[in-house]
Design a protein around this motif. Structure first.
Motif, mmCIF file in Angstrom:
data_model
loop_
_atom_site.group_PDB
_atom_site.id
_atom_site.type_symbol
_atom_site.label_atom_id
_atom_site.label_comp_id
_atom_site.label_asym_id
_atom_site.label_seq_id
_atom_site.Cartn_x
_atom_site.Cartn_y
_atom_site.Cartn_z
ATOM 1 N N GLY A 134 0.868 -1.058 -0.039
ATOM 2 C CA GLY A 134 0.043 0.135 -0.081
ATOM 3 C C GLY A 134 0.776 1.422 -0.042
ATOM 4 N N VAL A 135 1.895 1.164 0.839
ATOM 5 C CA VAL A 135 2.607 2.630 0.873
ATOM 6 C C VAL A 135 3.306 2.606 -0.551
ATOM 7 N N ILE A 136 3.985 1.510 -1.018
ATOM 8 C CA ILE A 136 4.766 1.745 -2.365
ATOM 9 C C ILE A 136 3.907 2.028 -3.470
ATOM 10 N N LYS A 137 2.813 1.627 -3.562
ATOM 11 C CA LYS A 137 1.794 1.819 -4.858
ATOM 12 C C LYS A 137 0.967 3.122 -4.616
ATOM 13 N N THR A 138 1.073 3.881 -3.393
ATOM 14 C CA THR A 138 0.474 5.202 -3.262
ATOM 15 C C THR A 138 1.214 6.283 -3.838
ATOM 16 N N LYS A 139 0.767 7.046 -4.841
ATOM 17 C CA LYS A 139 1.358 8.343 -5.299
ATOM 18 C C LYS A 139 1.115 9.242 -4.466
ATOM 19 N N THR A 140 2.208 10.056 -3.688
ATOM 20 C CA THR A 140 2.194 11.157 -3.023
ATOM 21 C C THR A 140 2.874 12.253 -3.567
ATOM 22 N N PRO A 141 2.289 13.392 -3.507
ATOM 23 C CA PRO A 141 2.928 14.762 -3.912
ATOM 24 C C PRO A 141 4.290 15.006 -3.550
ATOM 25 N N TYR A 142 5.165 15.569 -4.327
ATOM 26 C CA TYR A 142 6.160 15.982 -4.067
ATOM 27 C C TYR A 142 6.702 17.223 -4.636
#
Length: 151
Positions: A134-142
């Motif tokens: 879940g953490v690896i596949k979640t797109k988070t803004p940078y």
């Protein structure tokens, strides 16, 4: 059917938690699936004691792993030192509680010890793998800094 990666709601005041929310959701789902499979499997193998062993094992193993993600989310706005101290403290507390549960349960014989042990180990591995996914596949803004930070 293709899998769409989770996206981050940019209106969220703390978008860094998106990966942790996804991890909790997938970890909980994985724990539920493992619980059902384990209860059915151990029910066939050991009968009612197998059912109890699987239920107890899923509860102890799943709670141990999922609690960490909840604590990380709860302390996300804190200083790194505070988060580290709270994580260490909760990990030690979880360890003491888990040992206490095992000690208390060792006095009883209504559950299958094999089902309990195997399900705890499976819950730890499956939930941790689901949370990691879940953490690896979640797109988070940078967002890069507007200007370079020179020392």
């Amino acid at each position: 059917m293709s899998e769409t990666p989770a996206t981050t709601d940019l209106s969220d005041p703390n978008p860094q938690n998106a990966g942790l929310r996804t991890a909790l959701r997938l970890g909980g789902l994985a724990l539920a699936v493992l619980g059902v499979v384990s209860v059915v499997g151990w029910g066939f193998v050991d009968g009612v004691p197998g059912l109890w062993g699987a239920v107890l094992g899923a509860a102890v193993g799943g709670a141990f792993v999922l609690t960490t993600a909840v604590v990380v989310m709860a302390t996300a706005g804190s200083a790194p030192q505070t988060t580290a101290a709270i994580l260490l403290g909760t990990w030690l507390l979880k360890l003491v509680v888990a040992i206490g549960v095992v000690v208390v349960l060792s006095r009883f014989d209504f559950y299958s010890r094999n089902a309990f042990a195997v399900t705890i180990i499976a819950a730890l591995v499956v939930v941790l793998a689901a949370e990691t996914w879940g953490v690896i596949k979640t797109k988070t803004p940078y967002v890069e800094p507007a200007e370079p930070l020179d020392p």
